[in-house]
Design an enzyme around this catalytic site. Sequence first.
Site, PDB file in Angstrom:
ATOM      1  CG  ASN A 174      -1.683   1.260   1.426  1.00  0.00           C
ATOM      2  OD1 ASN A 174      -1.770   2.076   0.500  1.00  0.00           O
ATOM      3  ND2 ASN A 174      -2.253   1.455   2.610  1.00  0.00           N
ATOM      4  CE  LYS A 207      -0.089   3.339   4.775  1.00  0.00           C
ATOM      5  NZ  LYS A 207      -0.219   3.497   6.213  1.00  0.00           N
ATOM      6  CD  GLU A 229      -3.771  -2.284   7.171  1.00  0.00           C
ATOM      7  OE1 GLU A 229      -2.662  -2.537   6.694  1.00  0.00           O
ATOM      8  OE2 GLU A 229      -4.383  -1.234   6.936  1.00  0.00           O
ATOM      9  CB  SER A 284       4.758  -1.844  11.968  1.00  0.00           C
ATOM     10  OG  SER A 284       4.421  -0.475  12.187  1.00  0.00           O
TER      11      SER A 284
HETATM   12  P1  PGA Z   1       2.534   0.260   7.588  1.00  0.00           P
HETATM   13  O1  PGA Z   1       1.115   0.514   6.926  1.00  0.00           O
HETATM   14  O2  PGA Z   1       3.055  -1.045   7.047  1.00  0.00           O
HETATM   15  O3  PGA Z   1       3.369   1.433   7.164  1.00  0.00           O
HETATM   16  O4  PGA Z   1       2.323   0.185   9.061  1.00  0.00           O
HETATM   17  C1  PGA Z   1       0.219  -0.529   6.685  1.00  0.00           C
HETATM   18  C2  PGA Z   1      -1.053   0.013   6.082  1.00  0.00           C
HETATM   19  O5  PGA Z   1      -1.502   1.087   6.495  1.00  0.00           O
HETATM   20  O6  PGA Z   1      -1.647  -0.607   5.179  1.00  0.00           O
END
Ligand code: PGA
Length: 252
Positions: A11, A13, A168, A212
Amino acid sequence: MTMKRLLIVGNWKMNGQLAANADLLGAILHPTPACDRVDMAVCVPAPYLAQAQLICQASALSWGGQDVSAHEQGAYTGEVSAAMLQDFKVRYVLVGHSERRQYHGESSSVVAAKAQRALAKGITPIVCVGETLQEREAGQTEDVVKRQLAAVIQQVGHCVSELVVAYEPVWAIGTGRTASPEQAQAVHALLRAQLNAATANAPSIRLLYGGSMNASNAASLLAQPDIDGGLVGGASLKPHDFLAIVAAAQAL
Ligand code: PGA
């Protein structure tokens, strides 16, 4: 040992631009990673769907969107419809990511409508659920995730088996604070039981863990019986880390 193909989804983002995306995708795909036992995908910002399609179309890497409108079409400025995603042959779309729920006020019923729109266009929704730290500390984790998932199950009816679900925990997203494999498995088992009650095909539904996940914790999380993959934020922007997570899945 699981018989199901695990699924590792990046992802991105709101990160990336044309040149950086090309570098990142190039580094993931060349040399071709061993992934015959794993499905992998990247969910990219909408303006880069065409780029992802062009670069990934002949590869084992699928591409997806990060959100879809709950509406079919019309006067919804700024929104992207499922039909538009379909034009770019996306395989997956995230729905109900906690950042959408938190910053854009998406309720579980809106998330359910989005999942339904995606399914109607043959796109697999990755339905994200998860509790905040405050909710966890108040002992509400089970209630919260079950309510979030129930809204989608109720909306999509017999299509439940087409979903991917991502657990999540909000407190683990982008914080470097991962749920322990035991904490994650405990919630995944609850979600699996909920899906079992909704469809006979629940064992084949992939339940991803996100929050994470990185190269060093992926193997122990993915080894849990009800964790069938990962939804990877920060680490998906680093090709070496993303590939290490794919390799951990491939090695199970
Ligand atoms: P992260 O994000 O791996 O940076 O914690 C996971 C997500 O929001 O899908």
